[in-house]
Design a protein around this motif. Structure first.
Motif, PDB file in Angstrom:
ATOM      1  N   LYS A 284      12.976  39.635  84.210  1.00 51.86           N
ATOM      2  CA  LYS A 284      12.437  39.273  85.514  1.00 51.86           C
ATOM      3  C   LYS A 284      10.995  38.780  85.411  1.00 51.86           C
ATOM      4  O   LYS A 284      10.616  37.800  86.050  1.00 51.86           O
ATOM      5  CB  LYS A 284      12.511  40.486  86.451  1.00 51.86           C
ATOM      6  N   TYR A 285      10.199  39.443  84.594  1.00 53.08           N
ATOM      7  CA  TYR A 285       8.792  39.060  84.438  1.00 53.08           C
ATOM      8  C   TYR A 285       8.665  37.616  83.943  1.00 53.08           C
ATOM      9  O   TYR A 285       7.923  36.812  84.506  1.00 53.08           O
ATOM     10  CB  TYR A 285       8.084  40.008  83.464  1.00 53.08           C
ATOM     11  N   HIS A 286       9.383  37.278  82.879  1.00 47.81           N
ATOM     12  CA  HIS A 286       9.262  35.938  82.299  1.00 47.81           C
ATOM     13  C   HIS A 286       9.858  34.857  83.208  1.00 47.81           C
ATOM     14  O   HIS A 286       9.340  33.751  83.277  1.00 47.81           O
ATOM     15  CB  HIS A 286       9.885  35.901  80.904  1.00 47.81           C
TER      16      HIS A 286
ATOM     17  N   ASN B 107       9.942  35.053  86.549  1.00 46.18           N
ATOM     18  CA  ASN B 107       8.936  34.915  87.616  1.00 46.18           C
ATOM     19  C   ASN B 107       7.744  34.087  87.159  1.00 46.18           C
ATOM     20  O   ASN B 107       7.249  33.232  87.897  1.00 46.18           O
ATOM     21  CB  ASN B 107       8.439  36.289  88.058  1.00 46.18           C
ATOM     22  N   LYS B 108       7.284  34.376  85.949  1.00 45.41           N
ATOM     23  CA  LYS B 108       6.148  33.647  85.393  1.00 45.41           C
ATOM     24  C   LYS B 108       6.464  32.152  85.275  1.00 45.41           C
ATOM     25  O   LYS B 108       5.649  31.302  85.648  1.00 45.41           O
ATOM     26  CB  LYS B 108       5.795  34.219  84.019  1.00 45.41           C
ATOM     27  N   ALA B 109       7.646  31.841  84.791  1.00 43.39           N
ATOM     28  CA  ALA B 109       8.043  30.437  84.642  1.00 43.39           C
ATOM     29  C   ALA B 109       8.128  29.730  85.998  1.00 43.39           C
ATOM     30  O   ALA B 109       7.666  28.588  86.146  1.00 43.39           O
ATOM     31  CB  ALA B 109       9.383  30.347  83.915  1.00 43.39           C
TER      32      ALA B 109
ATOM     33  N   THR C  79       6.544  30.576  88.788  1.00 44.59           N
ATOM     34  CA  THR C  79       5.187  30.449  89.324  1.00 44.59           C
ATOM     35  C   THR C  79       4.430  29.304  88.661  1.00 44.59           C
ATOM     36  O   THR C  79       3.750  28.526  89.330  1.00 44.59           O
ATOM     37  CB  THR C  79       4.414  31.773  89.142  1.00 44.59           C
ATOM     38  N   GLN C  80       4.551  29.180  87.360  1.00 41.00           N
ATOM     39  CA  GLN C  80       3.874  28.093  86.651  1.00 41.00           C
ATOM     40  C   GLN C  80       4.415  26.731  87.074  1.00 41.00           C
ATOM     41  O   GLN C  80       3.675  25.756  87.133  1.00 41.00           O
ATOM     42  CB  GLN C  80       4.019  28.259  85.138  1.00 41.00           C
TER      43      GLN C  80
ATOM     44  N   ASN D  66       2.176  27.832  94.378  1.00 46.36           N
ATOM     45  CA  ASN D  66       2.221  28.538  95.652  1.00 46.36           C
ATOM     46  C   ASN D  66       3.029  27.741  96.678  1.00 46.36           C
ATOM     47  O   ASN D  66       2.497  27.287  97.682  1.00 46.36           O
ATOM     48  CB  ASN D  66       0.797  28.810  96.153  1.00 46.36           C
TER      49      ASN D  66
ATOM     50  N   ARG E  57      10.233  28.223  95.866  1.00 45.08           N
ATOM     51  CA  ARG E  57      10.539  29.444  95.096  1.00 45.08           C
ATOM     52  C   ARG E  57      11.822  30.088  95.621  1.00 45.08           C
ATOM     53  O   ARG E  57      12.694  30.474  94.838  1.00 45.08           O
ATOM     54  CB  ARG E  57       9.384  30.437  95.182  1.00 45.08           C
TER      55      ARG E  57
ATOM     56  N   LYS F 188       4.984  20.446  83.676  1.00 41.73           N
ATOM     57  CA  LYS F 188       5.278  21.856  83.941  1.00 41.73           C
ATOM     58  C   LYS F 188       6.680  22.014  84.532  1.00 41.73           C
ATOM     59  O   LYS F 188       7.426  22.912  84.157  1.00 41.73           O
ATOM     60  CB  LYS F 188       4.253  22.449  84.900  1.00 41.73           C
TER      61      LYS F 188
ATOM     62  N   PHE G 220       9.860  23.797  82.778  1.00 40.83           N
ATOM     63  CA  PHE G 220      10.521  24.901  83.473  1.00 40.83           C
ATOM     64  C   PHE G 220      12.023  24.649  83.592  1.00 40.83           C
ATOM     65  O   PHE G 220      12.837  25.539  83.299  1.00 40.83           O
ATOM     66  CB  PHE G 220       9.910  25.084  84.865  1.00 40.83           C
TER      67      PHE G 220
END
Length: 97
Positions: A8-10, A12-14, A16-17, A21, A26, A60, A64
């Motif tokens: 989940k962390y990775h 989410n990070k991908a 977001t990058q 915002n 998202r 980016k 992604f």
């Protein structure tokens, strides 16, 4: 043998990058991934790519999109709630959920 596991962390990070915002984008990405809708995911990312203002943003988003599509099995198993040790077996398991 080492195995890559997407968590989940990775993820989410991908996201977001890639989209920054933009809460609507998202939500659409998460919805497509949660529903295992690869076509909708491609459509969303193509739309975001078309709206990108700079080459840096475009890179980016392309990175992604490639990251998620290359790890789609991992994403599907994570969304389905499979534990990390199951996701680590991806090279020997069939991807279908």
């Amino acid at each position: 043998m080492l195995a890559f596991t997407l968590d989940k962390y990775h993820l989410n990070k991908a996201i977001t990058q890639a989209v920054g915002n933009k809460p609507e984008e998202r939500r659409e990405i998460y919805s497509a991934l949660k529903n295992s809708d690869q076509n909708h995911f491609k459509k969303i990312t193509s739309k975001i790519l078309a709206e990108a203002a700079s080459e840096v943003e475009k890179k980016k988003i392309k990175d992604f999109k490639r990251y998620v599509l290359n790890n789609l099995c991992q994403v599907r198993y994570w969304i389905a709630g499979q534990p990390a040790y199951i996701r680590a077996l991806m090279p020997v398991l069939n991807c279908e959920i």
